[in-house]
Design a protein around this motif. Sequence first.
Motif, PDB file in Angstrom:
ATOM      1  N   VAL A 141       0.846  -1.206   0.000  1.00  0.00           N
ATOM      2  CA  VAL A 141       0.000   0.000   0.000  1.00  0.00           C
ATOM      3  C   VAL A 141       0.877   1.250   0.000  1.00  0.00           C
ATOM      4  CG1 VAL A 141      -1.642   1.318   1.407  1.00  0.00           C
ATOM      5  CG2 VAL A 141      -1.998  -1.119   1.041  1.00  0.00           C
ATOM      6  N   ARG A 158      -6.851   9.339  -2.939  1.00  0.00           N
ATOM      7  CA  ARG A 158      -6.576   7.964  -2.496  1.00  0.00           C
ATOM      8  C   ARG A 158      -7.823   7.371  -1.842  1.00  0.00           C
ATOM      9  NH1 ARG A 158      -0.996   9.978   0.241  1.00  0.00           N
ATOM     10  NH2 ARG A 158       0.290   9.938  -1.645  1.00  0.00           N
ATOM     11  N   HIS A 160      -9.418   3.562  -0.232  1.00  0.00           N
ATOM     12  CA  HIS A 160      -9.204   2.153   0.146  1.00  0.00           C
ATOM     13  C   HIS A 160     -10.502   1.602   0.742  1.00  0.00           C
ATOM     14  CE1 HIS A 160      -6.819  -0.981   2.774  1.00  0.00           C
ATOM     15  NE2 HIS A 160      -7.762  -1.537   2.034  1.00  0.00           N
ATOM     16  N   SER A 216      -4.604   3.092   6.155  1.00  0.00           N
ATOM     17  CA  SER A 216      -4.630   3.885   4.910  1.00  0.00           C
ATOM     18  C   SER A 216      -5.192   5.284   5.144  1.00  0.00           C
ATOM     19  CB  SER A 216      -5.486   3.174   3.851  1.00  0.00           C
ATOM     20  OG  SER A 216      -4.860   1.989   3.454  1.00  0.00           O
ATOM     21  N   TYR A 220      -2.104   7.842   4.953  1.00  0.00           N
ATOM     22  CA  TYR A 220      -2.042   8.308   3.566  1.00  0.00           C
ATOM     23  C   TYR A 220      -3.187   9.252   3.217  1.00  0.00           C
ATOM     24  CZ  TYR A 220       1.405   4.680   3.495  1.00  0.00           C
ATOM     25  OH  TYR A 220       2.524   3.934   3.800  1.00  0.00           O
TER      26      TYR A 220
END
Length: 348
Positions: A141, A158, A160, A216, A220
């Motif tokens: 990832v 982004r 997820h 995530s 991120y």
Amino acid sequence: MLKTLMTSKDFLALTLAHPDGLAKPESMVLGDHTRVEIQDTGILVFEPLNPGNKDIVLSSGVHGNETAPIELCNGLIKRLLNQEIRTSHRVMFLFGNPHAMFNGTRIVDENLNRLFSGEHSRGEGLTNPERHRAKRLEQAVDGFFSAEPSGEPEPRHRIHYDLHTAIRGAKYEKFAIYPYRHGRPYSAEQLRFLDAAGVNCVLFHHEPTTTFSYFSANGYGADAFTIELGKVFPMGQNDMTRFIAMDQMLTDLITGKPLEMPAYNPKRLHLYRVSRSIVKETEDFEFTFANDVENFTSFSKGVVLARDGGQDVVVEESREAIVFPNAKVPIGQRTLLCLVQVDEPDVM
Ligand SMILES: O=C(O)CCC(=O)N[C@@H](CCC(=O)O)C(=O)O
Ligand SMILES: [Zn+2]
């Protein structure tokens, strides 16, 4: 490996045939438009030669017996490999726990979804398939979200979605867990996406966790969720018609089709904040309610939900609903989440 995949178009079968890992990554270009790369067992990336601005991670099989999301993702992969559909954005598919998938069990040694954000490396000398895999998934990832692809300029979006199914039935068949935001508002657009995909119930986590979706989201800035798509069934026994809306929304998302979503309306949704996470303290932990009591069943203040050694776990608010009760977890882990309904979450 890729040759086998291009013949069978079955990434699930390939993953189950090689649960231990691959010697090296392999890649090829599909139809002059998309690079396909098998990075490791259960780790497959589609990257358009001229990618759009979204980086999308779709994970399933973090718990090996949660088969519906695995079948759903394998179907999407098949259609991409067949070139029935073509992705506009970078997409990474992850089959989380190949060994547990092979065994048809939730875990091998330890719950993979408690080992992210570095938890896999805490505890001296501890090693097992899940700790190894959590580290590998984090690397995958990290590489995927940190890449700077040519094509669309920044900012990149982004995403997820970590897809699961739940052990017991629920008042709301499909629901999502929104990882803790550290005070940042929730995304109305993501709640609309979930609604359109048939997920009309969302829980807002109250604290950091060591789950994949929190990893995530927090690490991120991804729009990341754990999404529960119904109840666990063995492979091949899922009624895939129950996932048509999710399949359609994921297809539209990756292919870049304009997303058809209802206007944001919190009244359409069942929204809960996590009021408490109950941690198991002793081997004598037991719930007072039966195994067939559904997720989101609510109880009045003062009701005893569980007994943990000499200690009672009692409903503290005027009403609390329960989700994910599991008395079989190891001591020190979450055995239950308690929830309180909310009307108007803080959205942007
Ligand atoms: O049904 C159950 O008891 C568990 C279903 C499941 O695997 N849920 C996830 C939720 C993760 C989160 O809190 O974001 C899990 O327990 O890992
Ligand atoms: Zn799960």
